[in-house]
Design an enzyme around this catalytic site. Structure first.
Site, PDB file in Angstrom:
ATOM      1  CE1 TYR A  26     -53.280  52.051   1.216  1.00  8.92           C
ATOM      2  CE2 TYR A  26     -52.530  49.794   1.611  1.00  8.92           C
ATOM      3  CZ  TYR A  26     -52.300  51.082   1.121  1.00  8.92           C
ATOM      4  OH  TYR A  26     -51.093  51.402   0.559  1.00  8.92           O
ATOM      5  CB  CYS A  45     -63.732  35.514 -10.671  1.00 12.12           C
ATOM      6  SG  CYS A  45     -62.426  36.031  -9.514  1.00 12.12           S
ATOM      7  N   GLY A  73     -49.125  70.740  -3.094  1.00  2.00           N
ATOM      8  CA  GLY A  73     -49.051  69.871  -1.911  1.00  2.00           C
ATOM      9  C   GLY A  73     -48.381  68.532  -2.153  1.00  2.00           C
ATOM     10  CB  SER A  96     -42.658  65.710  -0.914  1.00  2.00           C
ATOM     11  OG  SER A  96     -42.883  64.386  -1.348  1.00  2.00           O
ATOM     12  CB  VAL A 124     -55.784  56.899  -2.155  1.00  2.00           C
ATOM     13  CG1 VAL A 124     -54.676  56.508  -3.118  1.00  2.00           C
ATOM     14  CG2 VAL A 124     -55.222  57.033  -0.731  1.00  2.00           C
ATOM     15  CG  ASN A 159     -45.410  71.733  -1.323  1.00  2.00           C
ATOM     16  OD1 ASN A 159     -46.445  71.100  -1.171  1.00  2.00           O
ATOM     17  ND2 ASN A 159     -44.237  71.241  -0.952  1.00  2.00           N
ATOM     18  CG  HIS A 201     -50.322  57.307  -6.594  1.00  2.00           C
ATOM     19  ND1 HIS A 201     -49.550  58.145  -5.812  1.00  2.00           N
ATOM     20  CD2 HIS A 201     -49.577  57.067  -7.710  1.00  2.00           C
ATOM     21  CE1 HIS A 201     -48.396  58.401  -6.424  1.00  2.00           C
ATOM     22  NE2 HIS A 201     -48.385  57.765  -7.579  1.00  2.00           N
TER      23      HIS A 201
END
Ligand code: OAD
Length: 243
Positions: free
Chosen positions: A59, A142, A178, A180, A96, A204, A112
Site C-alpha cells: 500500500y 491510543c 470502469g 469489471s 482508493v 467501460n 473500499h
C-alpha cells in the site's frame, strides 16, 4: 437516455478503469495488480496478520503512485456533472485513490476505503496516512502499534453500505464506469437500482461480467466516453431550459 428533466437523481459507481488513463493500474486487466500480487497475501485481514510489513509495503507503493497521479478527463467530467446537473449526483467509488476529489468532486463515498487514510485496528481511530506506514507505527489516539491502511479488504464489509443501498433505491439513473462487475456488493448495484426502477448505463472498455443488468452499454476509454456522455446529458437539460 431521452426525456430528462434535469431533476433526476443520478448515482455513479466508479472502478479502476476510470483511473487507468491517469496511470494507475487496474486489478484484472492483463497486466493488472492481481496478476502480479497474490490478493490473499496483500488484501485480506489474514494476509495482514501473517505479514503486516509486506502489506504496508504494497500500500505504501500504491499510495506513492496515487499521490503522483493527476485526474483525467473522465474524473473532470464527473465533477462537472455534479456542478452543473440541477438534480443530485452521488459518486460512489471503489477506487482508493483521491482523483475524484482532485478533480473537484464532492460528497463522495469511498466504499473500499482510501490510501490517504490510516486506521487503528485496536481503537478504530482514523487519521491522514503518512507517505510510508509501518507495522509498529503507534496510533496517535491510543498508542497501540496496530496501524493499518484504511482500506476495505476481501472478507470485510465495504463502508457506508446502508447509505448506498438507500441511494440505489431512490435514484432515477445509475451509471457504472470502469468496473469489471466481479466484486460484490458493487457488482449487484445495477440489479439493485434497476429493480427499484432506475435506468442503468454501463460505461467501460469492454462488457463487464454483469453487462446484462444494464439498459445501455457505452464502450471505449473512459477519458473519452465519460466526457461525451456528460456533455450529451447536460446538453439535453440546457436545450430544455432554452425553450
Ligand atoms: P477491475 O480491474 O476488476 O476492472 C477494471 C475494468 O475497467 C475492466 O472491466 C476494464 O475492462 C475496464 N477498463 C480498463 N481500462 C479502461 C479505460 N481506460 N476506460 C474504461 N474502462 C477501462 O477493477 P474494479 O472493477 O474497480 O477491491 O475492481 C473492483 C475491486 O476489486 C477493487 O476496488 C479492488 C479490487 O480487488 C479491493 O481491493 C477490496
Amino acid at each position: 437516455m431521452q426525456g430528462l428533466s434535469g431533476n433526476e437523481f443520478i448515482v455513479i459507481l466508479t472502478g479502476a478503469g476510470l483511473s487507468a488513463e491517469s496511470g494507475l493500474g487496474t486489478f484484472r486487466d492483463k497486466d493488472g495488480l492481481w496478476t502480479r500480487y497474490d490478493l490473499e497475501e496483500v488484501a485480506t485481514p489474514e494476509g495482514f496478520a501473517r505479514n503486516p510489513a509486506l502489506v504496508h509495503e504494497f500500500y505504501n507503493a500504491r499510495r506513492a503512485n496515487a499521490r503522483a497521479a493527476q485526474p483525467n478527463a473522465g474524473h473532470q467530467a464527473l465533477a462537472r456533472l455534479q456542478r452543473d446537473w440541477p438534480g443530485d449526483v452521488l459518486i460512489v467509488t471503489q477506487n482508493v485513490d483521491g482523483l475524484h476529489e482532485a478533480a473537484g468532486a464532492q460528497g463522495l463515498i469511498h466504499m473500499h476505503g482510501i490510501l490517504d487514510g490510516a486506521l487503528c485496528a485496536a481503537c478504530g481511530h482514523r487519521w491522514t496516512a503518512p507517505a510510508v506506514m509501518a507495522p509498529q507505527d503507534p496510533c496517535p489516539a491510543c498508542a497501540a502499534p496496530a496501524t493499518r491502511p484504511d482500506i476495505v479488504w476481501f472478507g470485510e464489509m465495504p463502508y457506508q453500505m446502508e447509505e448506498i443501498w438507500f441511494a440505489l433505491r431512490q435514484c432515477d439513473l445509475f451509471v457504472a464506469i470502469g468496473t469489471s462487475g466481479t466484486v460484490y456488493p458493487a457488482a449487484a448495484f445495477a440489479q439493485d437500482a434497476g429493480r427499484a426502477g432506475a435506468h442503468c448505463i454501463e460505461i467501460n472498455a469492454e462488457p463487464s461480467a454483469v453487462t446484462q443488468d444494464f439498459d445501455e452499454v457505452i464502450l471505449g476509454p473512459a477519458s473519452q466516453t465519460v466526457p461525451d456522455w456528460v456533455a450529451s446529458l447536460l446538453a439535453q437539460v440546457t436545450r430544455k431550459a432554452d425553450r
